[in-house]
Write an enzyme that holds these catalytic residues in place. Structure first.
Site, short mmCIF file in Angstrom:
data_model
loop_
_atom_site.label_atom_id
_atom_site.label_comp_id
_atom_site.label_asym_id
_atom_site.label_seq_id
_atom_site.Cartn_x
_atom_site.Cartn_y
_atom_site.Cartn_z
CD GLU A 27 -0.72 0.67 3.67
OE1 GLU A 27 -1.14 1.83 3.43
OE2 GLU A 27 -0.73 0.17 4.80
CE LYS A 88 -6.29 7.07 5.97
NZ LYS A 88 -6.38 7.28 7.43
CB VAL A 108 -5.40 -1.83 4.40
CG1 VAL A 108 -5.84 -3.29 4.32
CG2 VAL A 108 -4.02 -1.73 5.05
CG ASP A 140 -13.07 6.17 13.00
OD1 ASP A 140 -13.01 5.45 11.98
OD2 ASP A 140 -12.20 7.02 13.29
CB SER A 142 -10.61 0.95 9.39
OG SER A 142 -9.92 0.94 8.16
CB ALA A 143 -13.13 1.53 4.46
CG ASP A 144 -8.05 -0.83 6.30
OD1 ASP A 144 -8.28 -0.11 5.30
OD2 ASP A 144 -7.05 -0.67 7.03
CE LYS A 161 -2.37 1.85 11.13
NZ LYS A 161 -3.42 1.18 10.35
N1 PSU Z 1 -0.07 0.15 8.62
C1 PSU Z 1 0.93 0.92 9.14
N2 PSU Z 1 0.81 2.28 9.04
C2 PSU Z 1 -0.26 2.88 8.41
C3 PSU Z 1 -1.30 2.06 7.85
C4 PSU Z 1 -1.14 0.70 7.99
O1 PSU Z 1 1.90 0.41 9.71
O2 PSU Z 1 -0.33 4.11 8.34
C5 PSU Z 1 -2.48 2.72 7.14
C6 PSU Z 1 -3.14 1.76 6.16
O3 PSU Z 1 -3.20 2.41 4.91
C7 PSU Z 1 -4.54 1.55 6.72
C8 PSU Z 1 -4.77 2.89 7.35
O4 PSU Z 1 -5.47 1.21 5.73
O5 PSU Z 1 -3.54 3.13 8.02
C9 PSU Z 1 -5.97 2.87 8.29
O6 PSU Z 1 -6.56 4.13 8.26
P1 PSU Z 1 -8.04 4.34 8.83
O7 PSU Z 1 -7.94 3.99 10.27
O8 PSU Z 1 -8.33 5.80 8.59
O9 PSU Z 1 -8.94 3.43 8.04
MN MN Z 2 -11.81 5.96 10.27
#
Ligand code: PSU
Ligand code: MN
Length: 304
Positions: A27, A88, A108, A140, A142-144, A161
């Protein structure tokens, strides 16, 4: 505009896919928004090198010049990692970013979508997004998580995370039907920390073992993603107990500064790096390289 050419699979990646040689998707949000310059560029290069060292082909994905590019060049990765205001892009943004021609990094979710469209089965990242703490207030999620339910891609990650609500993230993955295979572990990793204390039911101990399990998964569930949970390298991983106080502090800071939406994750990662004097950043970089290497070994085993 020729909409059929929205996906630009670069020749080296396309050749490898045609010849059934191993390819690993990467990614670009982690490069543009997840890590500070210049270590973002060093890490992107190190991940690609770790994949090439296993004789697999890296395919870093991003949106450039009106195309979703699969297999960005080093110069293009540098552009994504040095330009201010890179979008993003989650899955929902891809079509609009293609029509605007703007520079966008893929999360992701967006990367898994593009990898599936390109026919790439293995993808390495750091930690996936998930259900955020305080979801009752913010909704909130994530769309992941949603994308993994419908993209047949194996995502090698150090879990989700640590800033997230990990028990709820696991519940959500169960609801949407995304299985988790622990690599040499029986518990879900917590990104910077090896162990979240949450048990996993499936485990594999070699890349060949993972590849065999993936084949079985896709035989039965051909359109669903799967997580390969790879604990972070012990040398730089943090202890869960020492992390927790820093995460709470970072969350308070985010609330005080009214950080919301897609800014939340980048803010928390960077704040944690400050609070830990760079230790979380080092752990993040090391686990990214570690995941790239395992993903390449899995892709090699899958191709053989
Ligand atoms: N893994 C990491 N660092 C990051 C990410 C993943 O070690 O910054 C990113 C990925 O692109 C993941 C995003 O999809 O963080 C998640 O963002 P959000 O919580 O806004 O969906
Ligand atoms: Mn989010």
């Amino acid at each position: 505009m020729n909409w059929r050419n929205w996906l630009d699979i670069r020749p080296d990646v396309a050749a490898a896919l045609t010849e059934n040689r191993p390819v690993v998707a990467l990614e670009s949000t982690v490069i543009a928004h997840g890590l500070p310059h210049p270590r973002n560029l060093h890490t992107a290069a190190a991940m690609e090198a770790a994949i090439r060292a296993q004789d697999a082909v890296p395919a870093t994905i991003g949106v450039l010049g009106g195309k979703v590019v699969v297999g960005l060049t080093g110069a293009e990765i540098e552009q994504l990692g040095t330009t201010a205001d890179v979008l993003k892009a989650s899955r929902r943004d891809l079509g609009l970013a293609v029509t605007s021609g703007q520079l966008a990094a893929t999360t992701v979710a967006a990367t898994a979508f593009a990898a599936a469209a390109a026919g790439i089965r293995v993808f390495a990242t750091g930690g996936i997004g998930g259900v955020h703490r305080g979801v009752e207030e913010t909704l909130d999620i994530s769309a992941d998580l949603g994308e993994l339910a419908c993209a047949p891609v194996a995502v090698v990650c150090a879990g989700a995370k640590a800033i997230l609500d990990l028990p709820r993230t696991l519940e959500y993955l169960e609801t949407t039907g995304v299985p988790i295979l622990g690599y040499r572990t029986d518990s879900f990793p917590a990104f910077y920390a090896a162990d979240s204390g949450l048990a996993l039911e499936h485990r594999a101990d070699t890349p060949a073992d993972i590849a065999a399990r993936l084949a079985g998964h896709w035989h039965v569930n051909p359109s669903t993603g799967i997580l390969i949970a790879n604990p972070p390298p012990a040398a730089t991983a943090l202890a869960r107990a020492e992390l927790e106080g820093m995460i709470e502090q970072a969350l308070r800071d985010a609330a005080a500064q009214s950080i919301g939406g897609k800014e939340v994750t980048p803010f928390l990662l960077s704040r944690l790096s400050e609070l830990s004097q760079g230790r979380t950043l080092q752990a993040n970089i090391d686990l990214l390289e570690n995941n790239a290497a395992l993903a390449a070994q899995v892709a090699v085993a899958l191709a053989s």
